[in-house]
Each structure stands twice: as C-alpha cells, then as structure tokens.
Enzyme design. Structure first.
Site, PDB file in Angstrom:
ATOM      1  N   GLY A   1      33.565  42.382  28.238  1.00  0.00           N
ATOM      2  CA  GLY A   1      32.238  41.993  27.802  1.00  0.00           C
ATOM      3  C   GLY A   1      31.943  42.227  26.348  1.00  0.00           C
TER       4      GLY A   1
ATOM      5  N   HIS B   1      38.203  39.471  21.256  1.00  0.00           N
ATOM      6  CA  HIS B   1      37.000  39.579  22.076  1.00  0.00           C
ATOM      7  C   HIS B   1      37.407  39.376  23.526  1.00  0.00           C
ATOM      8  CE1 HIS B   1      32.688  39.255  23.086  1.00  0.00           C
ATOM      9  NE2 HIS B   1      33.121  38.425  24.012  1.00  0.00           N
ATOM     10  N   CYS B   2      37.144  40.380  24.350  1.00  0.00           N
ATOM     11  CA  CYS B   2      37.546  40.319  25.763  1.00  0.00           C
ATOM     12  C   CYS B   2      36.324  40.035  26.633  1.00  0.00           C
ATOM     13  CB  CYS B   2      38.192  41.639  26.184  1.00  0.00           C
ATOM     14  SG  CYS B   2      38.721  41.657  27.919  1.00  0.00           S
ATOM     15  N   PRO B   3      36.230  38.854  27.221  1.00  0.00           N
ATOM     16  CA  PRO B   3      35.062  38.536  28.057  1.00  0.00           C
ATOM     17  C   PRO B   3      34.981  39.392  29.306  1.00  0.00           C
ATOM     18  CG  PRO B   3      36.729  36.817  28.235  1.00  0.00           C
ATOM     19  CD  PRO B   3      37.177  37.718  27.141  1.00  0.00           C
TER      20      PRO B   3
END
Length: 296
Positions: A144, A139-141
C-alpha cells in the site's frame, strides 16, 4: 564563515498519504489493498490453526505461529511507517544548491519540479504517493505504500518470512492429506475429509509461486546493492555501480543498519532566516530540511 540555511516546514500535506494516531501511522496511497493483504495473511493462517491444531504436534503449531508473527510484523512495519519521504519545498523560495550537487558517479543531482527540491542520491518521486522518497525501490500496491530507505528491510522481512511460512504450511497440509489417504486408502474419502487442507495447500502453493520469485529477485538486488528502480532502468549496466561493495557488505549495509531517522514528525522546531525559532503543531509537520553552503 557564512551559513545559508534552506529551511522547510510543511503546514499542509501534499502527498497522497493517510495519517493516523497523531502521525505515528503513515499509510500510502493504497490503504485498501494493504488491508486486503492483511486479510489474505490472517484469514488462511487462522483457518489452518482451527482445522489442524488438534491433529498435529503442538510444536508444529507454535512454529507456524512464530513464522506468522514475523511475517505480520514485517508487513505492518513496512506498510504503516514513513518509507523515507523527503519534505517538499512549500516556502516559495528557490532552494540553495547543495555543496555535493553531483552524485557519486559524477552525474548532477536532479531537481524535482513537483517537490521543488534537489533529490538526494538514489531518491525518486513516486507518482502514486506523490512524494520524493529516499533510496526509492518501488511502489508496492500490496503493502500500500512506497518501499524506500526506511521500510525496505521490513519489506524483505515480510517477503522472506511469508515464503518460508507458505512452504511450512504446504508441507504440513500435504502430510495430513497423505496420512488420510494411507488410513482410508480411498482418494474420495481423503478429499471429503480434508477439504480445508486441500484449500490451504492450494492457496499456499500459489502464494509460494508468487513470492518465491520476488524473494529471489530481491536477494539478487541486495547482493549487488541495487534498487528495483535502478535495475529496471538499467542504471548500472554500462557503468560500474559505486554502491556495490561486495555481497557481504551490501547485505549487511542494507539489512543490518539502523532505520534512518525520519524527516517527518508531529512537532517541528526550526530556525527562520531572521534567527528566531518558532514551532507549529498543526497538521503533519516536517523536520528542518537544510542545504548548507559554507563559505569563508
């Protein structure tokens, strides 16, 4: 022959996603940081063009614009598409165990207690987006959303293009700084006349340090056909990776394949157990998800 179909259609979305334009755009659980990433990409590039276009060859500006366009395209595609979300079971029925209920390495497929489905191979439930995602990488913040089977190659496109763009802009700004110093032979004059160049050079250098390491790391994962999730969990440390077919085939399989078809769509047509077909257009819909057990 008897067919037992397990069909799924969501009438209410349970994941942490934002749907726009009738479901054409699907944002993850961090839309604010996705916006910030776009601003951090667009702002410095516009500032660079405004400050330097009249001092450098037009070809250099066009080259920078092409690299920026590729990076922006990769970011938008990675952050605004379905990463490979697997619809959850909201029917209240126990799903049929798939025929291939063992992974390629002999381990049984995992049943997701949240989504009430048997997760496909290499899938994982993301605790941030609250969805099971096919070939879950991480999951890449900053993007997003989750990085999975459908948007991984666009994430890689963004990662490598922004690495090249940062080096390109850094080189041009250093050239302008050195040229100004040679013309003035005074470092104070250079700093006072080239404040924007100094700022962009410093910014692009920091960006390069951040993304170059990440790009190198993902290049290693691509060549060995691993996901970030598998590498962090050391899934293939003590046993052979059955997905590893050699670095050339691995790279081709990951980067050159067509984007897998999404399980989600706005309009859904599905077959019920009684043989009748129905459709529903309310809310985010999913395609038919079926596990078929064929017996004679």
């Amino acid at each position: 022959m008897r067919n037992n179909y397990y069909t799924l259609q969501d009438q209410e979305w349970h994941g942490i996603n934002t749907f726009c334009c009738g479901g054409f755009i699907i944002l993850g659980s961090n839309p604010f940081w996705f916006l910030i990433t776009n601003i951090l990409l667009i702002g410095p590039f516009v500032l660079f063009v405004v400050a330097t276009w009249h001092e450098i060859h037009i070809g250099l500006t066009i080259g920078a614009a092409i690299m920026y366009a590729v990076a922006q395209y990769g970011l938008l595609r990675a952050g605004m598409m379905d990463p490979g979300i697997i619809p959850r079971n909201t029917t209240g029925r126990v799903p049929v165990v798939p025929i291939d209920d063992y992974d390629v390495d002999g381990t049984p497929l995992i049943f997701c207690e949240t989504c009430k489905i048997f997760r496909p191979r290499r899938a994982k439930h993301c605790r941030y987006c609250d969805n099971c995602v096919e070939r879950f990488d991480h999951h890449c913040p900053w993007v997003g959303t989750c990085i999975g089977a459908r948007n991984y190659k666009y994430f890689i496109l963004f990662l490598f293009s922004i690495t090249i763009l940062s080096v390109y802009l850094l080189a041009i700004n250093i050239y302008l700084l050195v040229r100004t110093y040679i013309e003035t032979n005074d470092s104070y004059q250079m700093f006072s006349r080239r404040k924007i160049c100094m700022a962009i050079a410093g910014y692009t250098f920091l960006v390069f340090l951040a993304v170059a390491n990440l790009a190198t790391y993902h290049l290693q994962l691509i060549f060995s056909n691993q996901t970030t999730n598998e590498q962090m969990k050391e899934t293939w440390v003590s046993r052979r990776n059955p997905y590893d077919k050699g670095w050339q085939k691995n790279a081709c399989a990951i980067l050159c394949q067509e984007t897998p078809e999404s399980h989600l769509r706005n309009r859904t047509s599905y077959h019920q157990d009684d043989g009748f077909e129905s459709s529903d257009n309310s809310g985010p819909q999913t395609k038919m998800y079926q596990a078929v057990d064929d017996r004679r």
